[in-house]
Write an enzyme that holds these catalytic residues in place. Structure first.
Site, PDB file in Angstrom:
ATOM      1  N   HIS A 107       8.251  -0.686 -17.995  1.00  0.00           N
ATOM      2  CA  HIS A 107       7.471   0.171 -19.270  1.00  0.00           C
ATOM      3  C   HIS A 107       8.174   1.492 -19.045  1.00  0.00           C
ATOM      4  CE1 HIS A 107       5.616   1.242 -23.048  1.00  0.00           C
ATOM      5  NE2 HIS A 107       5.144   2.082 -22.175  1.00  0.00           N
ATOM      6  N   GLU A 108       7.720   2.146 -18.074  1.00  0.00           N
ATOM      7  CA  GLU A 108       8.022   3.715 -17.945  1.00  0.00           C
ATOM      8  C   GLU A 108       9.344   3.765 -17.756  1.00  0.00           C
ATOM      9  OE1 GLU A 108       5.628   5.419 -18.603  1.00  0.00           O
ATOM     10  OE2 GLU A 108       4.019   3.980 -18.475  1.00  0.00           O
TER      11      GLU A 108
END
Length: 239
Positions: A107-108
């Site tokens: 996600h990051e």
């Protein structure tokens, strides 16, 4: 009169229901994300790769060799810093081999991909940060000062608009977070970072995390509505 002391007694403020609704939404979303992340933090991904290894693999395949990956001392605070092109992962997600660790790391990295591709909502959010920081600190003091100065509508309206900026910021954040999660799931599946059954767990982790942003935005919007109902009129309250 909405509530508080008036004459010889206290009156219930019905707008507190808005605060309570926002509180329930935030608590519910927090409980969901904590429960979901705990569940999948106990499930080791089939490849046995750490969050840091998954992030490096994903970033390299996207040609983002310049993006650094750092480990935080604490077990929370995962984020991407566009100013330094750095993905920062909590200790557990950096070193962990769970489905949660890989999903959060991906996600990051999704934010890093957004930054590299000039994703518009992310650019808008970044531009709003300095203004929102000032507005969030001044909004309530401005409203209270306006009330103290015989219901000075100029100060009160400035305070409400300053608070509105934080709501706008949170609304802009929603597509940024959902898009990063979508990119993450697509990439972990495409590059085989998680197995087909594990991808389902990753989706649940990231969906639960995204709902905390939805709850936060809804809570702030309800608080803004409450401020408008309480202080947005042009009338002055009687003592």
């Amino acid at each position: 009169m909405y509530g508080g002391y008036y004459g010889y007694g206290y009156y219930f403020d019905p707008t507190y229901f808005l605060v309570l609704i926002g509180l329930v939404l935030c608590l519910g979303a927090s409980a969901l994300v904590n429960s979901t992340m705990r569940k999948y933090s106990k499930i080791r991904n089939m490849r046995g790769i750490t969050g840091a290894e998954a992030a490096r693999n994903l970033l390299n395949r996207e040609g983002l060799y310049n993006v650094q990956i750092e480990c935080l001392n604490a077990n929370d605070g995962d984020h991407y810093d566009p100013r330094t092109d750095t993905v920062r992962l909590s200790y557990n997600n950096y070193n962990g081999t769970s489905v949660t660790a890989v999903s959060v790391a991906a996600h990051e990295c999704g934010h890093a991909i957004q930054h590299a591709h000039g994703y518009a909502p992310m650019s808008i959010r970044a531009a709003l940060v300095p203004v929102v920081n000032i507005g969030s600190n001044l909004s309530i003091p401005l409203i209270f000062l306006g009330v103290l100065l015989s219901w000075n509508q100029t100060l009160i309206q400035l305070g409400i608009w300053a608070f509105a900026l934080t709501v706008i910021f949170q609304l802009v954040t929603l597509p940024v977070e959902f898009n990063a999660s979508r990119r993450a799931i697509v990439k972990v599946e495409e590059y085989g970072l998680l197995g087909s059954e594990e991808v389902s767990g990753g989706k649940k982790v990231l969906t639960a995390a995204a709902l905390t942003y939805v709850a936060g935005a809804a809570s702030s919007a309800l608080q803004l509505l409450r401020l408008i109902l309480l202080y947005g009129g042009n009338r002055r309250r009687r003592d």
